[in-house]
Design a protein around this motif. Structure first.
Motif, PDB file in Angstrom:
ATOM      1  N   ASP A   1       8.732   6.711  -9.033  1.00 41.01           N
ATOM      2  CA  ASP A   1       8.737   8.285  -9.213  1.00 41.01           C
ATOM      3  C   ASP A   1       9.114   8.151 -10.773  1.00 41.01           C
ATOM      4  OD1 ASP A   1       7.771   9.276  -6.977  1.00 41.01           O
ATOM      5  OD2 ASP A   1       9.540  10.062  -6.105  1.00 41.01           O
TER       6      ASP A   1
ATOM      7  N   LYS B   1       0.807  -1.184  -0.034  1.00 37.09           N
ATOM      8  CA  LYS B   1       0.028  -0.009   0.126  1.00 37.09           C
ATOM      9  C   LYS B   1       0.752   1.132   0.007  1.00 37.09           C
ATOM     10  CE  LYS B   1      -4.001   2.026   2.312  1.00 37.09           C
ATOM     11  NZ  LYS B   1      -4.027   2.873   1.241  1.00 37.09           N
ATOM     12  N   GLU B   2       1.845   1.225   0.766  1.00 31.56           N
ATOM     13  CA  GLU B   2       2.978   2.282   0.594  1.00 31.56           C
ATOM     14  C   GLU B   2       3.403   2.659  -0.650  1.00 31.56           C
ATOM     15  OE1 GLU B   2       3.700   4.592   3.313  1.00 31.56           O
ATOM     16  OE2 GLU B   2       2.790   3.110   4.925  1.00 31.56           O
TER      17      GLU B   2
ATOM     18  N   LYS C   1      11.086   4.296  -3.975  1.00 34.22           N
ATOM     19  CA  LYS C   1      10.450   5.513  -4.187  1.00 34.22           C
ATOM     20  C   LYS C   1      11.148   6.078  -5.760  1.00 34.22           C
ATOM     21  CE  LYS C   1       9.428  10.186  -2.236  1.00 34.22           C
ATOM     22  NZ  LYS C   1       9.463  10.649  -3.449  1.00 34.22           N
TER      23      LYS C   1
ATOM     24  N   GLY D   1       6.067   5.256   3.884  1.00 35.15           N
ATOM     25  CA  GLY D   1       6.117   5.449   5.323  1.00 35.15           C
ATOM     26  C   GLY D   1       6.321   4.139   6.025  1.00 35.15           C
TER      27      GLY D   1
ATOM     28  N   THR E   1       2.208   4.800 -11.933  1.00 35.36           N
ATOM     29  CA  THR E   1       1.543   4.342 -10.715  1.00 35.36           C
ATOM     30  C   THR E   1       1.374   2.822 -10.531  1.00 35.36           C
ATOM     31  OG1 THR E   1       0.368   6.406 -10.732  1.00 35.36           O
ATOM     32  CG2 THR E   1      -0.690   4.756  -9.534  1.00 35.36           C
TER      33      THR E   1
ATOM     34  N   ASP F   1       0.440   3.715  -3.044  1.00 40.73           N
ATOM     35  CA  ASP F   1      -0.132   5.174  -2.636  1.00 40.73           C
ATOM     36  C   ASP F   1       1.010   6.261  -2.658  1.00 40.73           C
ATOM     37  OD1 ASP F   1      -2.473   4.128  -1.902  1.00 40.73           O
ATOM     38  OD2 ASP F   1      -2.063   4.369   0.480  1.00 40.73           O
ATOM     39  N   LYS F   2       2.294   5.936  -2.960  1.00 39.62           N
ATOM     40  CA  LYS F   2       3.536   6.669  -3.354  1.00 39.62           C
ATOM     41  C   LYS F   2       3.824   7.528  -1.917  1.00 39.62           C
ATOM     42  CE  LYS F   2       3.085   7.091  -8.339  1.00 39.62           C
ATOM     43  NZ  LYS F   2       3.244   7.896  -9.318  1.00 39.62           N
ATOM     44  N   THR F   3       3.692   6.632  -0.792  1.00 43.88           N
ATOM     45  CA  THR F   3       3.834   7.298   0.368  1.00 43.88           C
ATOM     46  C   THR F   3       5.196   6.812   1.268  1.00 43.88           C
ATOM     47  OG1 THR F   3       2.430   5.927   1.847  1.00 43.88           O
ATOM     48  CG2 THR F   3       1.545   7.932   0.969  1.00 43.88           C
TER      49      THR F   3
ATOM     50  N   ARG G   1      13.858   1.932   0.951  1.00 44.45           N
ATOM     51  CA  ARG G   1      12.467   2.706   0.661  1.00 44.45           C
ATOM     52  C   ARG G   1      13.197   3.897  -0.487  1.00 44.45           C
ATOM     53  NH1 ARG G   1       9.449   4.186   5.572  1.00 44.45           N
ATOM     54  NH2 ARG G   1      11.442   3.456   6.746  1.00 44.45           N
TER      55      ARG G   1
END
Length: 129
Positions: free
Chosen positions: A61, A19-20, A57, A27, A65, A23-25, A53
């Motif tokens: 990026d 999910k992280e 990311k 965290g 998505t 959602d591109k979070t 992490r």
């Protein structure tokens, strides 16, 4: 040594990590990794939770998505196996989405079996057309 796998529902830590990414979070879902975890995804060789992490990311990026789907999850105690499909949709609407198969092995930390020590996985093909 004999290893016995049991097919189970995917654990929350795994769903939280995906999910992280989706959602591109990037965290707390990555807290499932030991601080000194190693990740080998394809040619990647990332050492440490923060490197895992940051590199994931940076990859996400690059203009798409992702949405991860769990197909099956197998648990053998210190080794977890996950298979699924990821929908990868480019930000550029002229490019088609791809839906590569994923296969991941999660070797848990012997000191803390709630943490992933080594993640080995493959996703592909991922070329957008």
């Amino acid at each position: 040594m004999q290893v016995v796998f049991t097919k189970k529902e995917p654990p929350q830590w795994l769903l939280d990590m995906w999910k992280e990414i989706d959602d591109k979070t990037f965290g707390q879902g990555f807290d499932c990794f030991a601080e000194d975890a190693v990740c080998n995804l394809g040619v990647a060789d990332w050492k440490g939770r923060e490197a895992i992490r940051a590199n994931l990311k940076a990859f996400i990026d690059t203009g798409f998505t992702a949405l991860h789907h769990v197909t099956e999850y197998w648990d053998a105690g210190t080794l977890k196996v996950f298979r699924g499909v990821v929908d990868m949709r480019p930000d550029d609407p002229s490019m088609k989405a791809v839906h590569p198969t994923m296969m991941h092995f999660f070797y848990m930390d012997e000191r803390d079996e709630t943490k992933v020590k080594h993640w080995v996985g493959a996703v592909g093909p991922v070329a957008f057309g």
